[in-house]
Design a protein around this motif. Sequence first.
Motif, PDB file in Angstrom:
ATOM      1  N   ASP A  89      14.666  -7.399   2.240  1.00 26.46           N
ATOM      2  CA  ASP A  89      13.520  -7.328   2.408  1.00 26.46           C
ATOM      3  C   ASP A  89      12.721  -6.184   2.283  1.00 26.46           C
ATOM      4  O   ASP A  89      11.622  -6.103   1.770  1.00 26.46           O
ATOM      5  N   VAL A  93      10.269  -6.186  -0.900  1.00 26.92           N
ATOM      6  CA  VAL A  93       8.895  -6.686  -0.697  1.00 26.92           C
ATOM      7  C   VAL A  93       7.837  -6.300  -1.653  1.00 26.92           C
ATOM      8  O   VAL A  93       6.831  -6.544  -2.194  1.00 26.92           O
ATOM      9  N   TRP A  96       7.361  -7.798  -4.792  1.00 31.85           N
ATOM     10  CA  TRP A  96       6.891  -9.443  -4.834  1.00 31.85           C
ATOM     11  C   TRP A  96       5.168  -9.304  -5.113  1.00 31.85           C
ATOM     12  O   TRP A  96       4.382  -8.549  -4.763  1.00 31.85           O
ATOM     13  N   ARG A 101       5.070 -12.881  -1.251  1.00 30.85           N
ATOM     14  CA  ARG A 101       4.434 -12.559  -0.043  1.00 30.85           C
ATOM     15  C   ARG A 101       3.934 -13.570   0.950  1.00 30.85           C
ATOM     16  O   ARG A 101       4.262 -13.571   1.979  1.00 30.85           O
ATOM     17  N   SER A 132      12.304  -9.586   9.971  1.00 29.91           N
ATOM     18  CA  SER A 132      11.782  -8.600   9.132  1.00 29.91           C
ATOM     19  C   SER A 132      10.242  -8.392   9.949  1.00 29.91           C
ATOM     20  O   SER A 132       9.582  -9.176  10.184  1.00 29.91           O
ATOM     21  N   ASP A 134       8.587  -5.893   7.942  1.00 26.05           N
ATOM     22  CA  ASP A 134       7.723  -5.844   6.671  1.00 26.05           C
ATOM     23  C   ASP A 134       7.178  -6.751   6.033  1.00 26.05           C
ATOM     24  O   ASP A 134       6.090  -6.873   5.490  1.00 26.05           O
ATOM     25  N   VAL A 135       8.064  -8.049   6.120  1.00 21.74           N
ATOM     26  CA  VAL A 135       7.363  -9.256   5.370  1.00 21.74           C
ATOM     27  C   VAL A 135       6.001  -9.633   6.281  1.00 21.74           C
ATOM     28  O   VAL A 135       4.978  -9.887   5.572  1.00 21.74           O
TER      29      VAL A 135
END
Length: 315
Positions: A89, A93, A96, A101, A132, A134-135
């Motif tokens: 991820d 990311v 994406w 996202r 995650s 970051d997601v």
Amino acid sequence: MTRRPPLLLAWRAACLLPEPLVRGAAALAADALWLAWRAAPPRPAGEGRLGGVRQYARTLAAVRPDVVGRARRRLVRDGLRSYARCWVDVFRVGTWDDDRRTRAFRPVGFEPMHAELAAGRGVVVALSHSASWDVPGAWGSLHLGPVTTVAERLEPPEVFEAFVAARAAVGVEALPLTGGPPPMPTLVRRVRAGGVVPLLVDRDLGGAGVEVDLLGGRARVGGGAAALADVADARLFVLESSYERDGGAPGGWVVVGRAHEVERVRTGPRAARVAATTQRVADLLGEAVRRHPEDWHVLQPVLLPPGPPAAGASS
């Protein structure tokens, strides 16, 4: 010619190769690491090439002492797979689009946060190194508003710069924890301007943490989220993140984020208020980790050796 750090080479490869191939390779690497840990002779946690995995297994045993034998070994395996999923991820990311996202994160209980932001007031979010991080940040910059966080300064510098650039690419401003101006004044301004500030708190990265009761033991955690909410007079939330298998989601997994509001302590000296509020944050994060231990990615020591209860800790 300067040799690029291995992490950056892996990052580049992960962005160039098809994502299903990258995710499959990450899962195989996690299983290989688990098998190496299973086959290795016993050694103290933290020592040797597999020291991080040994420490992780020890932490999981403390978190879920009821899980023993083969089930505990499976828990370690599932945790390493989750950790590998998290790294994919991180790497992917930034590639994406907005739809991807959006579909990669499933918010639960965000209504109070949305209402606060709609009124023009910023919020502070405390989170752990779970699933995650970051997601949710990439999702938040699309659906909540401006997102600002703090990043640990990593070595070599190009690795740190890559993390900062990757987060900027998805709308997340990452301020350096050290090696620059103190981040707190900027974070206060961002919150007061109506932004979202998520801060990792389950490790004391700044060296000035708060000692709390956590998961039946003691730990020194970051007090930055509680301190920021206190100074900015903002509402404070804990984000409980976990991976959930979803055949319709990209990559077959989605990050589920559950928001829990923290009732801040508002009386007494500031240091005491921050310490007491941080304990409340730790209580919520501890409950979340117990529900999803395999998604807590802590390969460093977190729990302190047994000793007297933390001053001011909740009973």
